[in-house]
Design a protein around this motif. Sequence first.
Motif, PDB file in Angstrom:
ATOM      1  N   SER A  11      10.661  14.804   0.783  1.00 11.63           N
ATOM      2  CA  SER A  11      11.810  13.957   0.443  1.00 11.63           C
ATOM      3  C   SER A  11      11.858  13.605  -1.039  1.00 11.63           C
ATOM      4  CB  SER A  11      11.771  12.667   1.266  1.00 11.63           C
ATOM      5  OG  SER A  11      10.659  11.873   0.873  1.00 11.63           O
ATOM      6  N   GLY A  12      10.964  14.178  -1.829  1.00 15.02           N
ATOM      7  CA  GLY A  12      10.951  13.858  -3.261  1.00 15.02           C
ATOM      8  C   GLY A  12      10.649  12.393  -3.508  1.00 15.02           C
ATOM      9  N   GLY A  13       9.677  11.854  -2.773  1.00 17.08           N
ATOM     10  CA  GLY A  13       9.347  10.427  -2.911  1.00 17.08           C
ATOM     11  C   GLY A  13      10.400   9.525  -2.309  1.00 17.08           C
ATOM     12  N   PHE A  14      10.985   9.997  -1.215  1.00 16.27           N
ATOM     13  CA  PHE A  14      12.060   9.279  -0.512  1.00 16.27           C
ATOM     14  C   PHE A  14      13.297   9.134  -1.387  1.00 16.27           C
ATOM     15  CE2 PHE A  14       8.512   8.286   2.158  1.00 16.27           C
ATOM     16  CZ  PHE A  14       9.060   8.203   3.422  1.00 16.27           C
ATOM     17  N   LYS A  15      13.511  10.098  -2.281  1.00 17.66           N
ATOM     18  CA  LYS A  15      14.733  10.108  -3.092  1.00 17.66           C
ATOM     19  C   LYS A  15      15.841  10.882  -2.375  1.00 17.66           C
ATOM     20  CE  LYS A  15      12.298   9.739  -7.449  1.00 17.66           C
ATOM     21  NZ  LYS A  15      10.967   9.659  -6.907  1.00 17.66           N
ATOM     22  N   PHE A  16      15.452  11.803  -1.496  1.00 17.00           N
ATOM     23  CA  PHE A  16      16.427  12.624  -0.781  1.00 17.00           C
ATOM     24  C   PHE A  16      16.218  12.427   0.718  1.00 17.00           C
ATOM     25  CE2 PHE A  16      14.972  14.841  -4.615  1.00 17.00           C
ATOM     26  CZ  PHE A  16      16.140  14.765  -5.357  1.00 17.00           C
ATOM     27  N   VAL A  17      17.269  12.065   1.405  1.00 16.75           N
ATOM     28  CA  VAL A  17      17.151  11.837   2.850  1.00 16.75           C
ATOM     29  C   VAL A  17      18.014  12.793   3.654  1.00 16.75           C
ATOM     30  CG1 VAL A  17      16.410   9.436   2.666  1.00 16.75           C
ATOM     31  CG2 VAL A  17      18.846   9.971   2.754  1.00 16.75           C
ATOM     32  N   THR A  18      18.684  13.719   2.971  1.00 15.12           N
ATOM     33  CA  THR A  18      19.433  14.770   3.657  1.00 15.12           C
ATOM     34  C   THR A  18      19.121  16.105   2.995  1.00 15.12           C
ATOM     35  OG1 THR A  18      21.374  14.461   2.244  1.00 15.12           O
ATOM     36  CG2 THR A  18      21.350  13.258   4.333  1.00 15.12           C
ATOM     37  N   LYS A  69      -2.415   9.733   9.119  1.00 12.65           N
ATOM     38  CA  LYS A  69      -1.356   8.981   8.437  1.00 12.65           C
ATOM     39  C   LYS A  69      -1.214   9.443   6.996  1.00 12.65           C
ATOM     40  CE  LYS A  69      -1.538   4.748  11.170  1.00 12.65           C
ATOM     41  NZ  LYS A  69      -1.795   3.298  11.150  1.00 12.65           N
ATOM     42  N   ALA A  70      -2.335   9.659   6.329  1.00 11.64           N
ATOM     43  CA  ALA A  70      -2.309  10.119   4.938  1.00 11.64           C
ATOM     44  C   ALA A  70      -1.631  11.474   4.834  1.00 11.64           C
ATOM     45  CB  ALA A  70      -3.722  10.180   4.373  1.00 11.64           C
ATOM     46  N   HIS A  71      -1.966  12.382   5.741  1.00  9.28           N
ATOM     47  CA  HIS A  71      -1.351  13.710   5.726  1.00  9.28           C
ATOM     48  C   HIS A  71       0.148  13.617   6.004  1.00  9.28           C
ATOM     49  CE1 HIS A  71      -4.845  16.637   5.749  1.00  9.28           C
ATOM     50  NE2 HIS A  71      -5.402  15.442   5.656  1.00  9.28           N
ATOM     51  N   PHE A  72       0.508  12.815   6.977  1.00  8.42           N
ATOM     52  CA  PHE A  72       1.923  12.662   7.324  1.00  8.42           C
ATOM     53  C   PHE A  72       2.704  12.091   6.145  1.00  8.42           C
ATOM     54  CE2 PHE A  72       5.439  10.045   8.822  1.00  8.42           C
ATOM     55  CZ  PHE A  72       6.175  10.972   9.535  1.00  8.42           C
ATOM     56  N   LEU A  73       2.189  11.013   5.556  1.00 15.12           N
ATOM     57  CA  LEU A  73       2.892  10.380   4.442  1.00 15.12           C
ATOM     58  C   LEU A  73       2.982  11.313   3.235  1.00 15.12           C
ATOM     59  CD1 LEU A  73       1.598   6.713   4.598  1.00 15.12           C
ATOM     60  CD2 LEU A  73       3.871   7.579   5.169  1.00 15.12           C
ATOM     61  N   ALA A  74       1.923  12.066   2.975  1.00 18.59           N
ATOM     62  CA  ALA A  74       1.954  13.019   1.864  1.00 18.59           C
ATOM     63  C   ALA A  74       3.033  14.068   2.096  1.00 18.59           C
ATOM     64  CB  ALA A  74       0.593  13.672   1.696  1.00 18.59           C
ATOM     65  N   GLN A  75       3.124  14.567   3.317  1.00 24.61           N
ATOM     66  CA  GLN A  75       4.124  15.593   3.619  1.00 24.61           C
ATOM     67  C   GLN A  75       5.537  15.031   3.521  1.00 24.61           C
ATOM     68  OE1 GLN A  75       3.291  18.826   4.193  1.00 24.61           O
ATOM     69  NE2 GLN A  75       5.466  19.300   4.116  1.00 24.61           N
ATOM     70  N   VAL A  76       5.755  13.866   4.100  1.00 27.75           N
ATOM     71  CA  VAL A  76       7.086  13.253   4.064  1.00 27.75           C
ATOM     72  C   VAL A  76       7.481  12.923   2.628  1.00 27.75           C
ATOM     73  CG1 VAL A  76       8.428  11.233   4.770  1.00 27.75           C
ATOM     74  CG2 VAL A  76       6.967  12.385   6.416  1.00 27.75           C
ATOM     75  N   ALA A  77       6.547  12.394   1.864  1.00 26.02           N
ATOM     76  CA  ALA A  77       6.841  12.063   0.457  1.00 26.02           C
ATOM     77  C   ALA A  77       7.188  13.328  -0.323  1.00 26.02           C
ATOM     78  CB  ALA A  77       5.663  11.346  -0.176  1.00 26.02           C
ATOM     79  N   HIS A  78       6.452  14.387  -0.085  1.00 25.25           N
ATOM     80  CA  HIS A  78       6.723  15.645  -0.781  1.00 25.25           C
ATOM     81  C   HIS A  78       8.084  16.205  -0.394  1.00 25.25           C
ATOM     82  CE1 HIS A  78       6.191  19.558  -2.578  1.00 25.25           C
ATOM     83  NE2 HIS A  78       6.510  20.094  -1.414  1.00 25.25           N
ATOM     84  N   ASN A 101       0.817  -1.209   0.000  1.00 30.60           N
ATOM     85  CA  ASN A 101       0.000   0.000   0.000  1.00 30.60           C
ATOM     86  C   ASN A 101       0.855   1.265   0.000  1.00 30.60           C
ATOM     87  OD1 ASN A 101       0.576   0.399   2.774  1.00 30.60           O
ATOM     88  ND2 ASN A 101      -1.362  -0.478   3.411  1.00 30.60           N
ATOM     89  N   PHE A 102       2.065   1.190   0.508  1.00 27.25           N
ATOM     90  CA  PHE A 102       2.974   2.331   0.456  1.00 27.25           C
ATOM     91  C   PHE A 102       3.334   2.633  -0.994  1.00 27.25           C
ATOM     92  CE2 PHE A 102       6.929   4.645   0.951  1.00 27.25           C
ATOM     93  CZ  PHE A 102       6.666   5.449   2.041  1.00 27.25           C
ATOM     94  N   LYS A 103       3.643   1.597  -1.756  1.00 25.33           N
ATOM     95  CA  LYS A 103       3.994   1.786  -3.166  1.00 25.33           C
ATOM     96  C   LYS A 103       2.791   2.247  -3.983  1.00 25.33           C
ATOM     97  CE  LYS A 103       7.968  -1.308  -3.409  1.00 25.33           C
ATOM     98  NZ  LYS A 103       8.502  -2.560  -3.963  1.00 25.33           N
ATOM     99  N   GLN A 104       1.593   1.888  -3.573  1.00 17.89           N
ATOM    100  CA  GLN A 104       0.397   2.388  -4.252  1.00 17.89           C
ATOM    101  C   GLN A 104       0.202   3.874  -3.965  1.00 17.89           C
ATOM    102  OE1 GLN A 104      -2.498  -0.378  -2.664  1.00 17.89           O
ATOM    103  NE2 GLN A 104      -2.697  -1.387  -4.657  1.00 17.89           N
ATOM    104  N   LEU A 105       0.475   4.276  -2.738  1.00 17.14           N
ATOM    105  CA  LEU A 105       0.314   5.681  -2.355  1.00 17.14           C
ATOM    106  C   LEU A 105       1.377   6.573  -2.981  1.00 17.14           C
ATOM    107  CD1 LEU A 105      -0.442   5.180   1.430  1.00 17.14           C
ATOM    108  CD2 LEU A 105      -2.051   5.973  -0.300  1.00 17.14           C
ATOM    109  N   ILE A 106       2.590   6.063  -3.070  1.00 22.72           N
ATOM    110  CA  ILE A 106       3.717   6.836  -3.587  1.00 22.72           C
ATOM    111  C   ILE A 106       4.382   6.003  -4.682  1.00 22.72           C
ATOM    112  CG2 ILE A 106       5.804   8.115  -2.969  1.00 22.72           C
ATOM    113  CD1 ILE A 106       4.812   7.832  -0.011  1.00 22.72           C
TER     114      ILE A 106
END
Length: 69
Positions: free
Chosen positions: A52-59, A41-50, A6-11
């Motif tokens: 981090s560029g879809g978890f492409k950037f972690v710093t 959870k949806a709001h948190f994941l949307a913010q974190v994904a945004h 479901n994470f991969k479906q969301l992002i």
Amino acid sequence: MITEQNFKQLIPDVNWNYASKYVSLFDTILPKYNINTPLRKAHFLAQVAHESGGFKFVTENLNYSAKAL
């Protein structure tokens, strides 16, 4: 529960090499901060994904100019 599927479906463009390190922690850590409903959870994941560029950037790159700030 947040799963890999479901994470991969969301992002869909997620960098799973980075995201996989964090997804297993979501169900234990998020409730400690009252992120405990589907909407929160949806709001948190949307913010974190945004952010981090879809978890492409972690710093943070810290390339900011005084003018931009």
